[in-house]
Design an enzyme around this catalytic site. Structure first.
Site, short mmCIF file in Angstrom:
data_model
loop_
_atom_site.label_atom_id
_atom_site.label_comp_id
_atom_site.label_asym_id
_atom_site.label_seq_id
_atom_site.Cartn_x
_atom_site.Cartn_y
_atom_site.Cartn_z
CG HIS A 141 64.83 45.77 22.98
ND1 HIS A 141 64.15 46.93 23.22
CD2 HIS A 141 65.19 45.29 24.20
CE1 HIS A 141 64.07 47.13 24.52
NE2 HIS A 141 64.69 46.15 25.14
CD GLU A 200 60.26 52.07 9.57
OE1 GLU A 200 61.23 51.73 10.25
OE2 GLU A 200 59.17 52.38 10.08
CG ASP A 227 62.60 48.26 10.50
OD1 ASP A 227 62.90 47.06 10.69
OD2 ASP A 227 61.93 48.93 11.31
CB CYS A 260 65.04 58.53 13.22
SG CYS A 260 63.83 57.52 12.38
C1 PEP Z 1 64.42 52.21 12.04
O1 PEP Z 1 63.85 51.23 11.57
O2 PEP Z 1 65.48 52.68 11.55
C2 PEP Z 1 63.90 52.88 13.23
C3 PEP Z 1 64.41 54.00 13.68
O3 PEP Z 1 62.87 52.27 13.88
P1 PEP Z 1 63.01 51.03 14.89
O4 PEP Z 1 64.48 50.77 15.11
O5 PEP Z 1 62.32 51.44 16.12
O6 PEP Z 1 62.33 49.95 14.12
MG MG Z 2 61.80 50.77 12.16
#
Ligand code: PEP
Ligand code: MG
Length: 589
Positions: free
Chosen positions: A199, A444, A468, A515
């Site tokens: 985070h 993911e 992920d 993403c």
């Molecule tokens: C990911 O897992 O790549 C993603 C974009 O989602 P988050 O980082 O919010 O888990």
């Molecule tokens: Mg994710």
């Protein structure tokens, strides 16, 4: 990791590069105070009651200062959290109960406060999930810890008011710690725990603040007021200098000059279309977490939003946002990006993201637990509210919906069924909504890679969540710095997975985006384009460099690069080749 140790507390540490840049400032150590209560027999009861009352009063004053400072910076919606905490700290009936215990049991103010507040916390935690009062547990706990801290004579540590040019040094920074952070004063963040996609790393990237994570031992070595230089100019490694020497200052100055020249190269031609030299168009979108990030994302050059992390709308509040509140927030995004699209990801809670408004049972293995789509499928009321809000926002622009953590057909079917339910309800209630909204999924979970052929029949697009996907492919927790060497962002398996997803999608005429943080990584971008990805969603500040890079490369070169990379067997070799490719695009600086 400690690199060397010399006189005058001059030390260098290294860690994982989480957000690029160079930050200079003064150390601000963030530690949650140790609220240990030692046993004590009370002889002067009136004095003990006086201590209790003055501590509760001091807590009310602290909360009032906090409330005003948050109101001035972030507005009323954030300030109301402190207003409601003030009400708890002022509650005469709770104070009276604590006093009674001090008198009856001759126990200390600390012990009595603990006893009464703990009983309230237990009582409220056991309430039904639908009961509003349950969402107040986090506030009660915060107030209780604040009064206890004052009783124990410990100073307040929070990040809402900071001295100028602070470098935050912490063991870890959780979403709740950062929600109220005074970002204007922060020039860097350094944590002992966490990985490149935790985070704090994502937040720092979005805010454009340099950050290093996994810097083992830093909290024990730094003292408040130490001078710090945080050098995250190299994507492989972050360096933290405590009270740096003159030579280090000079070296950093030289690095800053080089970075400035490269930035000037990047910023040229930013108004030109984002296409490769041989005409392949690539959509550069932004990852955002709230309405305030929309305009800066557009200004940075994003044409769309490839990932709207809707959970932050839920995390910044002590109650769940209503359908109307969500609709307004999603609508704002759609209107802001009226020439592009906005992909709203449904609630991705669990793992490291928790909601104070929806306390979840503690799980032994939360990243393999009831998170994201699994959780929302188990709370259909909450999910339907969000689906309705997204469908309604679709009337105001090109909104797409995306489900996180799809592992296979059963959960996708279940989500699509609820989506249908939401459509039927809106139709019946004669509420306008987007009847042809595109639906996509995040890839993911490794099983989704192998099921991509089948899943592509049911959805319009895939967005690969490499943050992920990497942790699940390599079984290495993305937050655990002990295994960060196994969380290999450039592992061959990640790129083979992307190749497979693109193949399956193209067979069905679907498109693939990225993403995860990899999508904004300048070393990875040419490779991802060469693998057939046509949309890259990233932290807004990564967009100018991505757009420069795409205009510098040809699809043909990128495909050749991808073929070469897919032959390599380790992440180190892949990085080396990608670095050479990147360097060949830089002017001589
Ligand atoms: C990911 O897992 O790549 C993603 C974009 O989602 P988050 O980082 O919010 O888990
Ligand atoms: Mg994710």
């Amino acid at each position: 990791m400690l690199l060397n140790n010399t006189v005058n507390n001059r030390m260098n540490f290294s860690g994982i590069a989480a957000s690029p840049g160079i930050g200079e400032g003064t150390a601000y150590i963030f530690v949650n105070p140790n609220l240990f209560i030692s046993e004590r027999v009370v002889s002067d009861i009136p004095e003990e009651i006086k201590r209790l009352r003055s501590s509760a009063m001091a807590a009310v004053l602290e909360l009032s200062v906090l409330k005003e400072s948050v109101r001035a910076r972030l507005g009323d919606e954030f300030a109301h959290i402190f207003r409601s905490q003030q009400t708890i700290a002022e509650d005469e009936s709770i104070i009276a109960e604590i006093e009674e215990r001090i008198r009856d049991n001759k126990s200390s103010a600390e012990e009595s406060l603990c006893y009464i507040f703990e009983s309230y916390i237990t009582l409220f935690s056991e309430l039904d999930d639908s009961d509003y009062n349950k969402s107040r547990v986090a506030d009660i706990e915060d107030v209780y810890k604040r009064i206890l801290r004052i009783l124990l004579g410990l100073p307040d540590v929070n990040l809402s008011t900071l001295p100028e040019k602070s470098i935050i040094i912490a063991r870890d920074l959780l979403p709740s710690d950062t929600a109220m952070m005074d970002i204007d004063q922060i020039t860097g963040m350094v944590t002992e725990l966490g990985g490149a996609t935790s985070h704090v790393a994502i937040l720092a990237n979005n805010l454009g603040i340099p950050a290093a994570v996994g810097v083992t031992g830093i909290t024990g070595a730094v003292q408040n007021q130490d001078r710090i230089i945080l050098d995250v100019s190299d994507s492989e490694k972050a360096l933290v200098y405590i009270n740096p020497t003159l030579e280090i200052h000079q070296k950093i100055e030289r690095t800053q000059i080089t970075l400035k020249k490269h930035k000037a190269q990047i910023m040229k031609n930013q108004d030109k279309p984002v296409i490769t030299r041989d005409g392949q168009e690539i959509t550069l979108s932004a990852n955002v977490g709230s309405s305030v990030e929309l305009l800066p994302a557009r200004d940075a050059g994003a044409s769309s939003v490839g990932l709207y992390r809707s959970e932050f709308l839920f995390m910044n509040s002590n109650s769940l946002p209503s359908e109307e509140e969500q609709y307004q927030a999603y609508r704002k995004a759609a209107e802001c990006f009226e020439e592009g699209f906005v992909i709203i990801r449904t609630l991705d809670i669990g793992g490291d993201k928790q909601l104070s408004a929806l306390p979840l049972p503690v799980e032994d293995n939360p990243f393999l637990g009831n998170r994201a789509l699994r959780l929302t499928l188990s709370l259909p009321e909450l999910f339907l509210t969000q689906l309705r809000a997204i469908l309604r926002a679709g009337v105001h622009g090109s909104v797409k919906i995306m489900f996180p953590m799809v592992g296979g057909v059963p959960e996708l079917d279940a989500a699509l069924e609820l989506m249908n339910q939401a459509r039927i309800d809106l139709e019946r209630e004669k509420i306008p909504y987007d009847r042809s909204m595109e639906i996509g999924i995040m890839v993911e979970i490794p099983s989704a890679v192998w099921m991509a052929d089948i899943l592509a029949r049911q959805v319009s697009f895939f967005s690969v969540g490499t943050n992920d996907l990497t942790q699940y492919l390599l079984a290495a927790d993305r937050l655990n710095s002990n295994v960060s060497e196994y969380y290999r962002v450039f592992d061959p398996s990640v790129f083979k997975a992307v190749k497979e997803v693109v193949r399956a999608a193209k067979n069905q005429g679907r498109w693939v985006g990225i993403c995860g943080e990899l999508g904004g990584n300048p070393l990875a971008i040419p490779l991802l384009v060469g693998l057939g990805v046509t949309e890259l969603s990233m932290s807004p500040r990564a967009i100018p460099e991505a757009s420069w890079l795409i205009r510098e490369i040809s699809l043909k070169d990128a495909e050749e690069l991808a073929n070469r990379i897919l032959e390599l067997d380790t992440d180190k070799k892949i990085r080396r080749v990608l670095r050479e490719f990147y360097k060949s695009k830089e002017i001589n600086i």
